[in-house]
Design a protein around this motif. Structure first.
Motif, PDB file in Angstrom:
ATOM      1  N   LEU A 197       0.864  -1.125   0.197  1.00 30.72           N
ATOM      2  CA  LEU A 197       0.102   0.009  -0.055  1.00 30.72           C
ATOM      3  C   LEU A 197       0.943   1.320   0.070  1.00 30.72           C
ATOM      4  CD1 LEU A 197      -2.505  -1.438   2.711  1.00 30.72           C
ATOM      5  CD2 LEU A 197      -2.752  -1.196   0.176  1.00 30.72           C
ATOM      6  N   LEU A 198       1.967   1.160   0.504  1.00 30.54           N
ATOM      7  CA  LEU A 198       2.986   2.190   0.575  1.00 30.54           C
ATOM      8  C   LEU A 198       3.366   2.648  -0.694  1.00 30.54           C
ATOM      9  CD1 LEU A 198       4.541   4.393   2.185  1.00 30.54           C
ATOM     10  CD2 LEU A 198       6.542   2.754   2.345  1.00 30.54           C
ATOM     11  N   GLY A 199       3.630   1.417  -1.595  1.00 29.37           N
ATOM     12  CA  GLY A 199       4.226   1.514  -2.963  1.00 29.37           C
ATOM     13  C   GLY A 199       2.944   2.165  -3.827  1.00 29.37           C
ATOM     14  N   ALA A 200       1.573   1.584  -3.583  1.00 32.43           N
ATOM     15  CA  ALA A 200       0.726   2.096  -4.232  1.00 32.43           C
ATOM     16  C   ALA A 200       0.270   3.439  -4.182  1.00 32.43           C
ATOM     17  CB  ALA A 200      -0.774   1.169  -3.664  1.00 32.43           C
ATOM     18  N   ALA A 201       0.677   4.054  -2.872  1.00 30.10           N
ATOM     19  CA  ALA A 201       0.403   5.638  -2.647  1.00 30.10           C
ATOM     20  C   ALA A 201       1.395   6.398  -3.786  1.00 30.10           C
ATOM     21  CB  ALA A 201       0.849   5.826  -1.364  1.00 30.10           C
ATOM     22  N   PHE A 202       2.418   5.922  -4.001  1.00 34.62           N
ATOM     23  CA  PHE A 202       3.223   6.598  -4.818  1.00 34.62           C
ATOM     24  C   PHE A 202       3.023   6.044  -6.239  1.00 34.62           C
ATOM     25  CE2 PHE A 202       5.633   6.811  -0.768  1.00 34.62           C
ATOM     26  CZ  PHE A 202       5.978   8.207  -0.638  1.00 34.62           C
ATOM     27  N   GLY A 203       2.761   4.943  -6.463  1.00 35.34           N
ATOM     28  CA  GLY A 203       2.305   4.735  -7.696  1.00 35.34           C
ATOM     29  C   GLY A 203       1.084   5.275  -8.296  1.00 35.34           C
ATOM     30  N   LEU A 223      -6.519  17.871 -15.727  1.00 37.11           N
ATOM     31  CA  LEU A 223      -5.740  17.544 -14.516  1.00 37.11           C
ATOM     32  C   LEU A 223      -6.116  16.356 -13.785  1.00 37.11           C
ATOM     33  CD1 LEU A 223      -7.553  18.883 -11.692  1.00 37.11           C
ATOM     34  CD2 LEU A 223      -6.500  20.922 -12.506  1.00 37.11           C
ATOM     35  N   ARG A 224      -7.062  15.680 -14.582  1.00 42.14           N
ATOM     36  CA  ARG A 224      -7.656  14.344 -14.131  1.00 42.14           C
ATOM     37  C   ARG A 224      -6.681  13.403 -13.550  1.00 42.14           C
ATOM     38  NH1 ARG A 224     -11.704  12.839 -17.645  1.00 42.14           N
ATOM     39  NH2 ARG A 224     -13.014  14.720 -16.566  1.00 42.14           N
ATOM     40  N   GLY A 225      -5.523  13.197 -14.213  1.00 42.62           N
ATOM     41  CA  GLY A 225      -4.611  12.150 -13.936  1.00 42.62           C
ATOM     42  C   GLY A 225      -3.763  12.730 -12.723  1.00 42.62           C
ATOM     43  N   LEU A 226      -3.452  14.061 -12.631  1.00 40.28           N
ATOM     44  CA  LEU A 226      -2.715  14.744 -11.510  1.00 40.28           C
ATOM     45  C   LEU A 226      -3.504  14.503 -10.032  1.00 40.28           C
ATOM     46  CD1 LEU A 226      -0.505  16.072 -10.064  1.00 40.28           C
ATOM     47  CD2 LEU A 226      -1.513  18.294 -11.073  1.00 40.28           C
ATOM     48  N   ALA A 227      -4.908  15.131 -10.294  1.00 39.26           N
ATOM     49  CA  ALA A 227      -5.686  15.172  -9.130  1.00 39.26           C
ATOM     50  C   ALA A 227      -6.194  13.726  -8.512  1.00 39.26           C
ATOM     51  CB  ALA A 227      -7.047  15.810  -9.536  1.00 39.26           C
ATOM     52  N   MET A 228      -6.337  12.798  -9.545  1.00 38.33           N
ATOM     53  CA  MET A 228      -6.762  11.515  -8.960  1.00 38.33           C
ATOM     54  C   MET A 228      -5.197  10.828  -8.407  1.00 38.33           C
ATOM     55  SD  MET A 228      -9.122   9.476 -11.810  1.00 38.33           S
ATOM     56  CE  MET A 228      -9.340   8.178 -10.707  1.00 38.33           C
ATOM     57  N   GLY A 229      -4.118  11.121  -8.925  1.00 34.82           N
ATOM     58  CA  GLY A 229      -2.981  10.726  -8.409  1.00 34.82           C
ATOM     59  C   GLY A 229      -2.725  11.259  -7.096  1.00 34.82           C
ATOM     60  N   ILE A 230      -3.143  12.469  -6.595  1.00 33.45           N
ATOM     61  CA  ILE A 230      -3.091  13.242  -5.420  1.00 33.45           C
ATOM     62  C   ILE A 230      -4.220  12.401  -4.456  1.00 33.45           C
ATOM     63  CG2 ILE A 230      -3.524  15.485  -3.901  1.00 33.45           C
ATOM     64  CD1 ILE A 230      -2.411  16.742  -6.408  1.00 33.45           C
ATOM     65  N   THR A 231      -5.455  12.317  -4.690  1.00 37.86           N
ATOM     66  CA  THR A 231      -6.523  11.936  -3.887  1.00 37.86           C
ATOM     67  C   THR A 231      -6.122  10.392  -3.417  1.00 37.86           C
ATOM     68  OG1 THR A 231      -7.870  11.422  -5.627  1.00 37.86           O
ATOM     69  CG2 THR A 231      -8.230  13.604  -4.697  1.00 37.86           C
ATOM     70  N   VAL A 232      -5.907   9.421  -4.638  1.00 33.86           N
ATOM     71  CA  VAL A 232      -5.522   8.157  -4.520  1.00 33.86           C
ATOM     72  C   VAL A 232      -4.094   7.948  -3.576  1.00 33.86           C
ATOM     73  CG1 VAL A 232      -5.282   5.911  -5.703  1.00 33.86           C
ATOM     74  CG2 VAL A 232      -6.853   7.695  -6.437  1.00 33.86           C
ATOM     75  N   PHE A 233      -3.295   8.764  -3.755  1.00 38.47           N
ATOM     76  CA  PHE A 233      -1.967   8.937  -2.890  1.00 38.47           C
ATOM     77  C   PHE A 233      -2.498   8.741  -1.354  1.00 38.47           C
ATOM     78  CE2 PHE A 233       0.987  10.946  -0.369  1.00 38.47           C
ATOM     79  CZ  PHE A 233       2.304  10.372  -0.391  1.00 38.47           C
ATOM     80  N   CYS A 234      -3.519   9.731  -1.158  1.00 32.40           N
ATOM     81  CA  CYS A 234      -4.068   9.839   0.240  1.00 32.40           C
ATOM     82  C   CYS A 234      -4.649   8.600   0.789  1.00 32.40           C
ATOM     83  CB  CYS A 234      -4.850  11.181   0.264  1.00 32.40           C
ATOM     84  SG  CYS A 234      -3.952  12.470   0.203  1.00 32.40           S
ATOM     85  N   LEU A 235      -5.636   7.951  -0.109  1.00 34.75           N
ATOM     86  CA  LEU A 235      -6.376   6.711  -0.043  1.00 34.75           C
ATOM     87  C   LEU A 235      -5.283   5.705   0.466  1.00 34.75           C
ATOM     88  CD1 LEU A 235      -9.393   5.342  -1.777  1.00 34.75           C
ATOM     89  CD2 LEU A 235      -7.340   3.886  -1.390  1.00 34.75           C
ATOM     90  N   PHE A 236      -4.418   5.453  -0.287  1.00 39.34           N
ATOM     91  CA  PHE A 236      -3.523   4.404   0.122  1.00 39.34           C
ATOM     92  C   PHE A 236      -2.509   4.650   0.950  1.00 39.34           C
ATOM     93  CE2 PHE A 236      -4.258   2.949  -4.448  1.00 39.34           C
ATOM     94  CZ  PHE A 236      -4.660   1.630  -4.086  1.00 39.34           C
TER      95      PHE A 236
END
Length: 495
Positions: A86-92, A412-425
């Motif tokens: 999950l740590l890897g998933a956050a950065f992924g 910015l869909r990819g960037l924004a989803m990256g940020i929010t899913v980073f927080c999720l993971f």
């Protein structure tokens, strides 16, 4: 808005500011177009299947992996092995979101399929905790990238009125992957439990869907919205014609082009975009929704269900079989969620799901104390975890992933989803790391009472901040937030 038997009218704003009406055919897809969209959905959601299997398989592998003659895990290293993915998933999620914006959704999914394959093999042959943790982190990078890219890809492929159903197919595949993990765990443990390294066979099975994902994505087209954003308009229209009725494809293409022209006034998506009030508001809402999914405590059950049931009184083998019930209800509940999303709405489903999960955990905590010495306790705990997962997978999880793919502007869909899913993971990582430690130190009841308190705070957040997006195109959702921001700024200026 005027409607006829065959068509509905949508008012759009053209590039020169004029208001125009366009007809959106209700007969949107031929059978071949629907079949092609279903094939695209099935292939791309193998990424979700891998996510589910790789997170679920550790549930059954831990008891065998923890033996002294294997990896000799303590409660802390159990949490580390589980949560390192999950740590890897956050950065992924961050890197995958940026890569999908730059290289395309399809190429990103192709790349991570190969990473899935290599990392899975690494986990299966890991000789010690250090190498296992490293390979799980790499595996997590692929999980995070697909968690961002696949929902965005599906949202951009699906027609507005079916977007909820299409995007949540990924959630269905996640829980299906977890169910398959539980089934294979139980079969292997009960058939080959005398083999100390049986956990390696549990892990290596994930190479099969990784290969299927890579081969399948070779046959899938790129997202038409991403193609249009890169100036490849002819390709974008051709893709739309393969998955839409001809007139609907042209109408949707014009709407996408208009949105891109408007977004062309904004520079390329960077973290500086967070200075824009409506963007910052959307990202904060997205982070909140992402955190809510984890604050239910769902992954304490999905990752440590075997340990929870063993603590309640089941044997290891019986607990592994009992976990299959959790997997089955997750799949069935997701079907219910898919059916309801485009009928009931996002907000009421999310609120109901959170209320149900919090109540289930409260009952588990109370009854674990009251019925501590009862022979019925293991079955009661199993029954309540099934109820918990019914609310989670029918409401909370589908809405979470769907809204992550809906509420952000295209550029910015990819960037924004990256940020929010980073927080999720990252929240997922903390739950996975700390749950066995808290469980060992304070017991099941007190640990679950913490999640109940967090669930109450989540309900307040949903009621106050989460918007409704049901039945609106991605472009309409974005426009509504921009209009809301303009009205807010005008009101502030008048003050």
């Amino acid at each position: 808005m005027k409607t006829t038997k065959e068509n509905s009218t949508r008012r759009l704003v053209s590039a020169d500011g004029a208001s125009v009406e366009t007809e959106v055919p209700q007969k949107q897809q031929s059978l071949s177009q629907k079949a092609y969209l279903k094939l695209i959905t099935l292939i791309s959601t193998f990424g979700g299947l891998l996510y589910g299997y790789d997170t679920g398989v550790v549930n059954g592998a831990l008891p065998f992996m923890s033996r002294e003659d294997q990896l000799n895990l303590t409660p802390f290293t159990q949490g580390l092995v589980t949560s390192s993915l999950l740590l890897g998933a956050a950065f992924g999620a961050i890197f995958g979101g940026r890569m999908s914006d730059k290289k395309g959704r399809r190429k990103t999914i192709l790349s991570v399929a190969f990473v899935f394959l290599l990392a899975t093999i690494g986990c299966a042959v890991a000789p010690n905790v250090e190498i296992m943790v490293f390979c799980r982190i790499v595996l997590g990078l692929a999980v995070g990238a697909t968690s961002v890219t696949v929902p965005a890809f599906l949202a951009e492929m699906a027609p507005a009125e079916r977007r909820g159903r299409v995007v949540t197919q990924n959630e269905l595949m996640i829980v299906t992957g977890q169910l398959l993990a539980y089934i294979f765990n139980a079969v292997l443990a009960n058939s080959f439990g005398e083999l100390a390294h049986v956990w390696r066979y549990m892990l290596v099975i994930a190479t099969l869907p990784a290969v299927a994902l890579w081969i399948g994505m070779l046959m899938v087209p790129e997202s038409p919205r991403w193609l249009a954003s890169k100036g490849r308009s002819v390709e974008a229209l051709n893709v739309l014609k393969k998955i839409r009725e001809a007139q609907r494809a042209k109408t949707e293409f014009n709407e996408i082009e208009h949105t891109i022209q408007e977004e062309g006034k904004i520079k390329k998506a960077t973290f500086k975009d967070l200075k824009l009030p409506h963007v910052r508001r959307l990202v904060l809402i997205g982070i909140g929704i992402a955190m809510i999914q984890q604050l239910t405590g769902v992954n304490s059950i999905m990752y440590y269900g075997t340990e929870i049931l063993k603590d309640a009184g089941f044997s290891t083998e019986a607990a592994l079989v009992g976990n299959i019930a959790n997997g089955v209800i997750s799949v069935l509940a997701t079907f219910v969620g898919i059916a309801l999303l485009d009928k009931v709405g996002r907000r009421p489903m999310l609120f109901t799901g959170m209320a149900g999960t919090s109540t289930s955990l409260l009952l588990i905590g109370i009854l674990s104390i009251v019925l501590k010495d009862s022979s019925m306790l293991p079955y009661i705990i199993l029954g309540l975890t099934v109820v918990f997962l019914a609310f989670q997978q029918a409401a909370v999880s589908p809405v979470t992933w769907l809204m992550q793919s809906e509420i952000f502007p295209l550029h910015l869909r990819g960037l924004a989803m990256g940020i929010t899913v980073f927080c999720l993971f990252m929240m997922n990582f903390l739950v996975g790391l700390l749950f066995p430690v808290l469980f060992d130190a304070f017991g099941l009841s007190n640990t679950f009472f913490v999640f109940v308190g967090l669930g109450i705070l989540s309900l307040l957040f949903i009621k106050r901040f989460v918007p409704e997006t049901k039945g609106r195109t991605l472009e309409e959702i974005e426009h509504s937030f921009q209009v809301s921001e303009e009205r807010y700024l005008a009101k502030e200026k008048r003050k």
